[in-house]
Design a protein around this motif. Sequence first.
Motif, PDB file in Angstrom:
ATOM      1  N   SER A  19       0.841  -1.194   0.000  1.00  0.00           N
ATOM      2  CA  SER A  19       0.000   0.000   0.000  1.00  0.00           C
ATOM      3  C   SER A  19       0.879   1.248   0.000  1.00  0.00           C
ATOM      4  CB  SER A  19      -0.910  -0.001   1.235  1.00  0.00           C
ATOM      5  OG  SER A  19      -0.139   0.123   2.414  1.00  0.00           O
ATOM      6  N   LEU A  20       0.275   2.391  -0.282  1.00  0.00           N
ATOM      7  CA  LEU A  20       1.027   3.648  -0.252  1.00  0.00           C
ATOM      8  C   LEU A  20       1.515   3.937   1.159  1.00  0.00           C
ATOM      9  CD1 LEU A  20       1.913   6.074  -2.020  1.00  0.00           C
ATOM     10  CD2 LEU A  20      -0.143   7.261  -1.223  1.00  0.00           C
ATOM     11  N   GLY A  62       7.698   1.982   5.168  1.00  0.00           N
ATOM     12  CA  GLY A  62       8.532   0.795   5.110  1.00  0.00           C
ATOM     13  C   GLY A  62       7.769  -0.386   5.672  1.00  0.00           C
ATOM     14  N   LYS A  63       8.268  -1.582   5.400  1.00  0.00           N
ATOM     15  CA  LYS A  63       7.519  -2.760   5.823  1.00  0.00           C
ATOM     16  C   LYS A  63       8.449  -3.940   6.048  1.00  0.00           C
ATOM     17  CE  LYS A  63       3.846  -5.885   4.219  1.00  0.00           C
ATOM     18  NZ  LYS A  63       2.891  -6.202   3.144  1.00  0.00           N
ATOM     19  N   HIS A  64       8.088  -4.776   7.018  1.00  0.00           N
ATOM     20  CA  HIS A  64       8.774  -6.048   7.245  1.00  0.00           C
ATOM     21  C   HIS A  64       7.842  -7.138   6.731  1.00  0.00           C
ATOM     22  CE1 HIS A  64      11.640  -8.759   9.182  1.00  0.00           C
ATOM     23  NE2 HIS A  64      10.602  -9.484   9.566  1.00  0.00           N
ATOM     24  N   ILE A  66      12.736  -9.259  -6.027  1.00  0.00           N
ATOM     25  CA  ILE A  66      11.406  -8.852  -5.593  1.00  0.00           C
ATOM     26  C   ILE A  66      11.045  -7.568  -6.322  1.00  0.00           C
ATOM     27  CG2 ILE A  66       9.975  -8.167  -3.635  1.00  0.00           C
ATOM     28  CD1 ILE A  66      11.830  -9.807  -1.850  1.00  0.00           C
ATOM     29  N   PHE A  67       9.973  -7.606  -7.117  1.00  0.00           N
ATOM     30  CA  PHE A  67       9.497  -6.445  -7.855  1.00  0.00           C
ATOM     31  C   PHE A  67       8.311  -5.838  -7.112  1.00  0.00           C
ATOM     32  CE2 PHE A  67      12.061  -8.494 -10.957  1.00  0.00           C
ATOM     33  CZ  PHE A  67      12.442  -7.519 -11.868  1.00  0.00           C
ATOM     34  N   ILE A  68       8.425  -4.557  -6.794  1.00  0.00           N
ATOM     35  CA  ILE A  68       7.415  -3.864  -5.990  1.00  0.00           C
ATOM     36  C   ILE A  68       6.355  -3.231  -6.886  1.00  0.00           C
ATOM     37  CG2 ILE A  68       7.024  -2.059  -4.286  1.00  0.00           C
ATOM     38  CD1 ILE A  68       8.612  -4.399  -3.196  1.00  0.00           C
ATOM     39  N   GLU A  69       5.104  -3.348  -6.466  1.00  0.00           N
ATOM     40  CA  GLU A  69       3.999  -2.633  -7.085  1.00  0.00           C
ATOM     41  C   GLU A  69       3.228  -1.917  -5.980  1.00  0.00           C
ATOM     42  OE1 GLU A  69      -0.151  -3.321  -9.582  1.00  0.00           O
ATOM     43  OE2 GLU A  69       1.183  -5.014  -9.188  1.00  0.00           O
ATOM     44  N   PRO A 109      12.183  -1.166   2.259  1.00  0.00           N
ATOM     45  CA  PRO A 109      12.580   0.156   2.759  1.00  0.00           C
ATOM     46  C   PRO A 109      11.555   1.235   2.435  1.00  0.00           C
ATOM     47  CG  PRO A 109      13.781  -0.368   0.758  1.00  0.00           C
ATOM     48  CD  PRO A 109      12.997  -1.591   1.108  1.00  0.00           C
ATOM     49  N   GLN A 110      11.641   2.345   3.142  1.00  0.00           N
ATOM     50  CA  GLN A 110      10.788   3.494   2.863  1.00  0.00           C
ATOM     51  C   GLN A 110      11.081   4.045   1.468  1.00  0.00           C
ATOM     52  OE1 GLN A 110      12.023   5.894   6.365  1.00  0.00           O
ATOM     53  NE2 GLN A 110       9.839   6.063   6.800  1.00  0.00           N
TER      54      GLN A 110
END
Length: 381
Positions: free
Chosen positions: A133-134, A140-142, A255-258, A226-227
């Motif tokens: 999510s935005l 940032g996220k674990h 890992i490709f982020i969307e 990461p942020q």
Amino acid sequence: MAKADYYDLLGVEKSASEAELKKAYRKKAMELHPDRNADKPDAEAQFKEVNEAYDVLKDADKKAAYDRFGHAAFENGGGGGQRGGFQGGNADFASAFSDVFDDLFGGFAGGGQRGGQRRAVRGSDLRYNLRVSLDEAYKGKHANLTVPSSVACEVCNGTGAENGAEPSTCPTCTGMGKVRAQQGFFTVERTCPTCQGRGQIIKNPCGSCAGAGRVKKDRSLSVNIPQGVETGTRIRLAGEGEAGQRGGPSGDLYIFIEVEDHEIFERDGTNLYCRIPVSMTTAAMGGELEAPTVDGGRSRVKVPAGVQTGKQLRLRGKGMPTLRGGSYGDLYIELAVETPVNLTARQKDLLKEFEAEAANNSPETQDFFSRVKSFWDGMKG
């Protein structure tokens, strides 16, 4: 036309040793090979002359005959190659050309090794698509991921053979993974049909992995996002891809982020945009509004009097963080003047009264219709 001297063709003295002859031949053959001289029509003919010279001089008996009688030693069906060629020594030439083929093209494709040695193969890279999510992109996220992959078989230790026994060298290609065949003037290499390019065969395949040396297995990974990530950001985890074969290293996991669309904010790099409606009276007289921020906070924004739809107000540092940079973009508030609907009779009367009093309060309207009038007058003229 007299044939060129064989020693001159190779650029060596008559006293040259076998090693010197071979070195000179390789150099000339690589220099004149037709594949490297597509723009030189005479390169193939010169290449054949060099091979003919070496075919004679590398053979002790032919060399002795040539040193004594010259080219006449091989005329009229003499012991060497026929006039203009070297058909009598195709087997020897194929062996010699094989060495040059290795020099030209670096040996077998894929780094084949001689002597039946085990050829390690690196594992394949894997791709994992992760939606965030935005808000997660902002903070940032674990993340805990379950990745389907191939891992080394524990039963055979990745060898693919029963009880961990070593695979045997392929008898067809002697461990090279490729086989060569002579097709006229050229030597062609192909993938070995017996071992499918592995260089080894497994007589007793492992029952757990069916001889593949790898088994399918889901793996759980913990990843720090990461942020500041955005759609298209790629995170590489070295060695977390598929297991290699025959002791080869594992591949990598990418890992490709969307980043998902947000219901309030639109993103452009590190900047955010938020469209906020304002009433007609606030737009006319000015005032204040509360603007939401991506971190969940609120910021009070002053609306200037007479503002028009599309006006942007900037809040510095209220945008997205830069990826591992520590700085932040800006938040742009785009104002949209809202026209009231479902008016009562009283409201309509008030607006008519206002319109009558505000004849000179719409400079943009007055300017536009002034230009329109001039346009029409010009058309009449």
